[in-house]
Design a protein around this motif. Structure first.
Motif, PDB file in Angstrom:
ATOM      1  N   VAL A 188      40.907  32.297  42.654  1.00  0.00           N
ATOM      2  CA  VAL A 188      39.941  33.391  42.638  1.00  0.00           C
ATOM      3  C   VAL A 188      40.521  34.569  41.873  1.00  0.00           C
ATOM      4  CG1 VAL A 188      38.785  32.742  44.797  1.00  0.00           C
ATOM      5  CG2 VAL A 188      40.751  34.272  44.875  1.00  0.00           C
ATOM      6  N   LYS A 189      39.630  35.410  41.369  1.00  0.00           N
ATOM      7  CA  LYS A 189      40.026  36.662  40.730  1.00  0.00           C
ATOM      8  C   LYS A 189      38.874  37.639  40.860  1.00  0.00           C
ATOM      9  CE  LYS A 189      40.981  35.985  36.311  1.00  0.00           C
ATOM     10  NZ  LYS A 189      41.052  35.782  34.855  1.00  0.00           N
ATOM     11  N   LEU A 190      39.166  38.899  40.622  1.00  0.00           N
ATOM     12  CA  LEU A 190      38.138  39.939  40.683  1.00  0.00           C
ATOM     13  C   LEU A 190      37.089  39.692  39.609  1.00  0.00           C
ATOM     14  CD1 LEU A 190      40.311  43.167  41.103  1.00  0.00           C
ATOM     15  CD2 LEU A 190      39.200  41.830  42.897  1.00  0.00           C
ATOM     16  N   ILE A 191      35.853  40.015  39.919  1.00  0.00           N
ATOM     17  CA  ILE A 191      34.757  39.836  38.964  1.00  0.00           C
ATOM     18  C   ILE A 191      34.648  41.037  38.015  1.00  0.00           C
ATOM     19  CG2 ILE A 191      32.733  40.818  40.092  1.00  0.00           C
ATOM     20  CD1 ILE A 191      31.510  37.924  39.716  1.00  0.00           C
ATOM     21  N   LYS A 192      35.182  42.193  38.451  1.00  0.00           N
ATOM     22  CA  LYS A 192      35.227  43.386  37.600  1.00  0.00           C
ATOM     23  C   LYS A 192      36.536  44.103  37.881  1.00  0.00           C
ATOM     24  CE  LYS A 192      32.053  45.600  40.857  1.00  0.00           C
ATOM     25  NZ  LYS A 192      30.746  46.200  41.009  1.00  0.00           N
ATOM     26  N   SER A 193      36.839  45.094  37.090  1.00  0.00           N
ATOM     27  CA  SER A 193      38.125  45.772  37.244  1.00  0.00           C
ATOM     28  C   SER A 193      38.209  46.521  38.577  1.00  0.00           C
ATOM     29  CB  SER A 193      38.383  46.710  36.078  1.00  0.00           C
ATOM     30  OG  SER A 193      37.461  47.765  36.086  1.00  0.00           O
ATOM     31  N   ALA A 194      39.432  46.678  39.050  1.00  0.00           N
ATOM     32  CA  ALA A 194      39.665  47.303  40.356  1.00  0.00           C
ATOM     33  C   ALA A 194      39.192  48.750  40.402  1.00  0.00           C
ATOM     34  CB  ALA A 194      41.143  47.216  40.717  1.00  0.00           C
ATOM     35  N   LEU A 246      44.546  40.481  44.486  1.00  0.00           N
ATOM     36  CA  LEU A 246      43.799  40.138  43.276  1.00  0.00           C
ATOM     37  C   LEU A 246      43.846  41.263  42.252  1.00  0.00           C
ATOM     38  CD1 LEU A 246      40.674  38.311  44.757  1.00  0.00           C
ATOM     39  CD2 LEU A 246      42.814  37.317  43.921  1.00  0.00           C
ATOM     40  N   ALA A 247      43.832  42.505  42.716  1.00  0.00           N
ATOM     41  CA  ALA A 247      43.921  43.644  41.810  1.00  0.00           C
ATOM     42  C   ALA A 247      45.313  43.726  41.171  1.00  0.00           C
ATOM     43  CB  ALA A 247      43.601  44.944  42.553  1.00  0.00           C
ATOM     44  N   MET A 248      46.347  43.401  41.935  1.00  0.00           N
ATOM     45  CA  MET A 248      47.718  43.430  41.413  1.00  0.00           C
ATOM     46  C   MET A 248      47.925  42.391  40.306  1.00  0.00           C
ATOM     47  SD  MET A 248      50.401  45.059  43.250  1.00  0.00           S
ATOM     48  CE  MET A 248      50.469  46.093  44.661  1.00  0.00           C
ATOM     49  N   PHE A 249      47.280  41.253  40.470  1.00  0.00           N
ATOM     50  CA  PHE A 249      47.451  40.138  39.535  1.00  0.00           C
ATOM     51  C   PHE A 249      46.107  39.792  38.907  1.00  0.00           C
ATOM     52  CE2 PHE A 249      50.594  39.877  42.922  1.00  0.00           C
ATOM     53  CZ  PHE A 249      51.773  39.893  42.189  1.00  0.00           C
ATOM     54  N   SER A 250      45.469  40.798  38.340  1.00  0.00           N
ATOM     55  CA  SER A 250      44.075  40.685  37.901  1.00  0.00           C
ATOM     56  C   SER A 250      43.836  39.665  36.793  1.00  0.00           C
ATOM     57  CB  SER A 250      43.546  42.055  37.469  1.00  0.00           C
ATOM     58  OG  SER A 250      44.306  42.548  36.386  1.00  0.00           O
ATOM     59  N   GLY A 265      29.515  39.335  45.363  1.00  0.00           N
ATOM     60  CA  GLY A 265      29.676  39.592  43.935  1.00  0.00           C
ATOM     61  C   GLY A 265      30.943  40.358  43.574  1.00  0.00           C
ATOM     62  N   LEU A 266      31.960  40.271  44.428  1.00  0.00           N
ATOM     63  CA  LEU A 266      33.205  40.987  44.180  1.00  0.00           C
ATOM     64  C   LEU A 266      34.278  40.118  43.515  1.00  0.00           C
ATOM     65  CD1 LEU A 266      33.400  42.988  47.523  1.00  0.00           C
ATOM     66  CD2 LEU A 266      32.758  43.852  45.257  1.00  0.00           C
ATOM     67  N   ILE A 267      34.195  38.813  43.735  1.00  0.00           N
ATOM     68  CA  ILE A 267      35.181  37.897  43.159  1.00  0.00           C
ATOM     69  C   ILE A 267      34.476  36.703  42.537  1.00  0.00           C
ATOM     70  CG2 ILE A 267      37.015  38.571  44.768  1.00  0.00           C
ATOM     71  CD1 ILE A 267      36.506  35.874  46.229  1.00  0.00           C
ATOM     72  N   GLN A 268      35.218  35.992  41.710  1.00  0.00           N
ATOM     73  CA  GLN A 268      34.746  34.736  41.139  1.00  0.00           C
ATOM     74  C   GLN A 268      35.767  33.660  41.472  1.00  0.00           C
ATOM     75  OE1 GLN A 268      34.763  34.842  36.803  1.00  0.00           O
ATOM     76  NE2 GLN A 268      36.094  36.646  36.881  1.00  0.00           N
ATOM     77  N   SER A 269      35.355  32.408  41.411  1.00  0.00           N
ATOM     78  CA  SER A 269      36.271  31.317  41.727  1.00  0.00           C
ATOM     79  C   SER A 269      36.203  30.237  40.659  1.00  0.00           C
ATOM     80  CB  SER A 269      35.945  30.726  43.099  1.00  0.00           C
ATOM     81  OG  SER A 269      34.647  30.183  43.113  1.00  0.00           O
ATOM     82  N   LYS A 270      37.290  29.483  40.606  1.00  0.00           N
ATOM     83  CA  LYS A 270      37.389  28.379  39.670  1.00  0.00           C
ATOM     84  C   LYS A 270      38.032  27.214  40.401  1.00  0.00           C
ATOM     85  CE  LYS A 270      40.526  28.086  36.238  1.00  0.00           C
ATOM     86  NZ  LYS A 270      41.236  28.358  34.964  1.00  0.00           N
TER      87      LYS A 270
END
Length: 136
Positions: A63-69, A16-20, A51-56
């Motif tokens: 999913v993706k990170l909720i804040k920067s890595a 997720l961090a690689m493809f933020s 609270g580390l990721i969010q989903s759609k």
């Protein structure tokens, strides 16, 4: 199984961090890890609850990170998957309370296990997800 959960969660979070900027599906994550998507979704649920990721939902969901890595520490991930468990667990049987070792073994093991957990947490607290991602 903290050991496999941490490995799986770190793998997920690194992808997720690689493809933020992209929404990544559980299928893609499962292929990267080479495990069943159901196991990935279980870890995703834990990471989302922390609270580390969010989903759609939907065709373009994921999913993706909720804040920067660089704002996520590996200790945050460890804390999310660890819950209240220790890395090591006590045996389920009760030791002999009349034995010199048996009457104190669980108390001493719990103390040792707490020290081990704290040492692991301290080490992981030194590493951001960003710096971990940059190793690849």
């Amino acid at each position: 199984m903290i050991k496999s959960s941490l490995s799986t969660s770190l793998h997920i979070m690194t992808v997720l961090a690689m493809f933020s900027e992209e929404w990544i599906s559980s299928r893609i994550l499962a292929e990267s890890i080479n495990i069943n998507p159901v196991l990935v979704r279980e870890e995703l649920r834990v990471l989302k609850n922390a609270g580390l990721i969010q989903s759609k939902e939907g065709k373009n969901g994921g999913v993706k990170l909720i804040k920067s890595a660089d704002q996520i520490l590996l200790s945050d991930i460890f804390k999310a998957i660890k819950k209240e468990d220790h890395i090591f667990t006590l045996r389920t049987n009760s030791p002999d309370k009349t034995c010199k070792v048996g009457k104190k073994i669980n108390t001493n093991l719990k103390s040792l296990y707490q020290e081990i957990d704290e040492a692991i947490y301290a080490k992981l607290n030194e590493v951001s997800l960003e710096s971990f991602k940059n190793r690849f």
